[in-house]
Scaffold this active site. Structure first.
Site, mmCIF file in Angstrom:
data_model
loop_
_atom_site.group_PDB
_atom_site.id
_atom_site.type_symbol
_atom_site.label_atom_id
_atom_site.label_comp_id
_atom_site.label_asym_id
_atom_site.label_seq_id
_atom_site.Cartn_x
_atom_site.Cartn_y
_atom_site.Cartn_z
ATOM 1 N N GLY A 45 0.832 -1.198 0.000
ATOM 2 C CA GLY A 45 0.000 0.000 0.000
ATOM 3 C C GLY A 45 0.864 1.245 0.000
ATOM 4 O O GLY A 45 2.017 1.216 0.442
ATOM 5 N N GLN A 50 2.956 10.046 0.901
ATOM 6 C CA GLN A 50 4.249 9.394 1.124
ATOM 7 C C GLN A 50 5.244 9.695 0.004
ATOM 8 O O GLN A 50 6.441 9.486 0.180
ATOM 9 C CB GLN A 50 4.079 7.880 1.261
ATOM 10 C CG GLN A 50 3.397 7.467 2.553
ATOM 11 C CD GLN A 50 3.253 5.967 2.624
ATOM 12 O OE1 GLN A 50 2.268 5.411 2.149
ATOM 13 N NE2 GLN A 50 4.244 5.322 3.208
ATOM 14 N N CYS A 95 5.844 -0.110 7.316
ATOM 15 C CA CYS A 95 5.498 1.065 6.512
ATOM 16 C C CYS A 95 6.695 1.452 5.654
ATOM 17 O O CYS A 95 7.826 1.465 6.144
ATOM 18 C CB CYS A 95 5.108 2.220 7.442
ATOM 19 S SG CYS A 95 4.632 3.722 6.580
ATOM 20 N N LEU A 96 6.433 1.783 4.390
ATOM 21 C CA LEU A 96 7.528 2.205 3.509
ATOM 22 C C LEU A 96 8.181 3.498 4.000
ATOM 23 O O LEU A 96 9.333 3.759 3.670
ATOM 24 C CB LEU A 96 7.014 2.374 2.073
ATOM 25 C CG LEU A 96 6.529 1.090 1.389
ATOM 26 C CD1 LEU A 96 5.962 1.403 0.002
ATOM 27 C CD2 LEU A 96 7.640 0.064 1.290
ATOM 28 N N HIS A 137 -4.523 1.671 7.534
ATOM 29 C CA HIS A 137 -3.137 2.142 7.630
ATOM 30 C C HIS A 137 -2.911 3.289 6.638
ATOM 31 O O HIS A 137 -2.384 4.341 7.004
ATOM 32 C CB HIS A 137 -2.180 0.972 7.341
ATOM 33 C CG HIS A 137 -0.740 1.346 7.298
ATOM 34 N ND1 HIS A 137 0.138 0.993 8.302
ATOM 35 C CD2 HIS A 137 -0.006 2.028 6.384
ATOM 36 C CE1 HIS A 137 1.350 1.457 7.992
ATOM 37 N NE2 HIS A 137 1.285 2.087 6.839
ATOM 38 N N GLU A 138 -3.315 3.074 5.383
ATOM 39 C CA GLU A 138 -3.096 4.107 4.361
ATOM 40 C C GLU A 138 -3.964 5.334 4.606
ATOM 41 O O GLU A 138 -3.525 6.459 4.391
ATOM 42 C CB GLU A 138 -3.344 3.536 2.957
ATOM 43 C CG GLU A 138 -2.415 2.403 2.560
ATOM 44 C CD GLU A 138 -0.929 2.684 2.739
ATOM 45 O OE1 GLU A 138 -0.505 3.854 2.647
ATOM 46 O OE2 GLU A 138 -0.186 1.721 2.981
ATOM 47 N N HIS A 141 -2.381 7.777 6.882
ATOM 48 C CA HIS A 141 -1.418 8.666 6.211
ATOM 49 C C HIS A 141 -2.112 9.916 5.683
ATOM 50 O O HIS A 141 -1.538 11.007 5.720
ATOM 51 C CB HIS A 141 -0.738 7.950 5.034
ATOM 52 C CG HIS A 141 0.381 7.055 5.415
ATOM 53 N ND1 HIS A 141 1.530 7.507 6.013
ATOM 54 C CD2 HIS A 141 0.530 5.713 5.276
ATOM 55 C CE1 HIS A 141 2.351 6.481 6.224
ATOM 56 N NE2 HIS A 141 1.761 5.376 5.793
#
Length: 171
Positions: A45, A50, A95-96, A137-138, A141
């Site tokens: 994701g 991000q 997480c990226l 989660h996304e 952000h």
């Protein structure tokens, strides 16, 4: 195009994203860049913020049973809103934007959201399991929040200490 992913503690990750108003070629390019960036980094994701674009845009592509991320399984979720959520589940998230760190996070086990696709068509869909976790989660952000903020005080302090040590070692 593969873009750079912002890494914690970059201040842009704290920005609240804005709704998409134009479902046009710029949006389609952003969606393709987000997909390329996510797959290149082996993520499931990615939120637009991000990669430094504070718009309410998320891409999610779970890995299938064979370990592949097929583009036909890609979700492009624009201007999402959670309509319902219930149940609780705990899952080890990463997480990226916080590379190399994983910890258990509690989230709703079932969600129902409304969102728009790349062409501006509205959808309502229900998710459970990993897809529900990834969507939440996304969506965090999009509000300028990271999964590490959901950790207990002690876990958060431990994370901060380890992260600072890792950053110093990397420089």
């Amino acid at each position: 195009m593969n873009r750079e992913v912002l890494v914690y503690p970059n201040k842009l990750l704290r920005e609240t994203s804005k709704d998409v108003m134009h479902f046009d070629a710029h949006l389609h390019t952003l969606l393709q860049d987000m997909y390329d960036t996510m797959v290149c980094r082996e993520g499931i994701g990615l939120a637009a913020v991000q990669i430094g674009v504070p718009l309410n845009v998320v891409v999610i592509n779970l890995v299938d049973d064979e370990g592949s991320q097929l583009i036909e399984n890609l979700y492009e979720i624009i201007n999402p809103v959670i309509l319902e959520k219930d149940g609780l589940t705990i899952y080890q998230e990463g997480c990226l934007s916080v590379p190399g760190y994983y910890d258990e996070v509690e989230r709703a086990a079932h969600i129902k959201i409304s969102y728009y696709d790349r062409d501006g068509n509205r959808h309502e869909e229900e998710f459970t399991d990993l897809m529900a976790i990834a969507v939440q989660h996304e969506m965090d952000h999009l509000k300028g929040r990271l999964f590490i903020e959901k950790l207990s005080y002690l876990k958060r302090k431990k994370f901060e200490k380890e992260w600072k040590k890792k950053q110093k070692a990397g420089k």
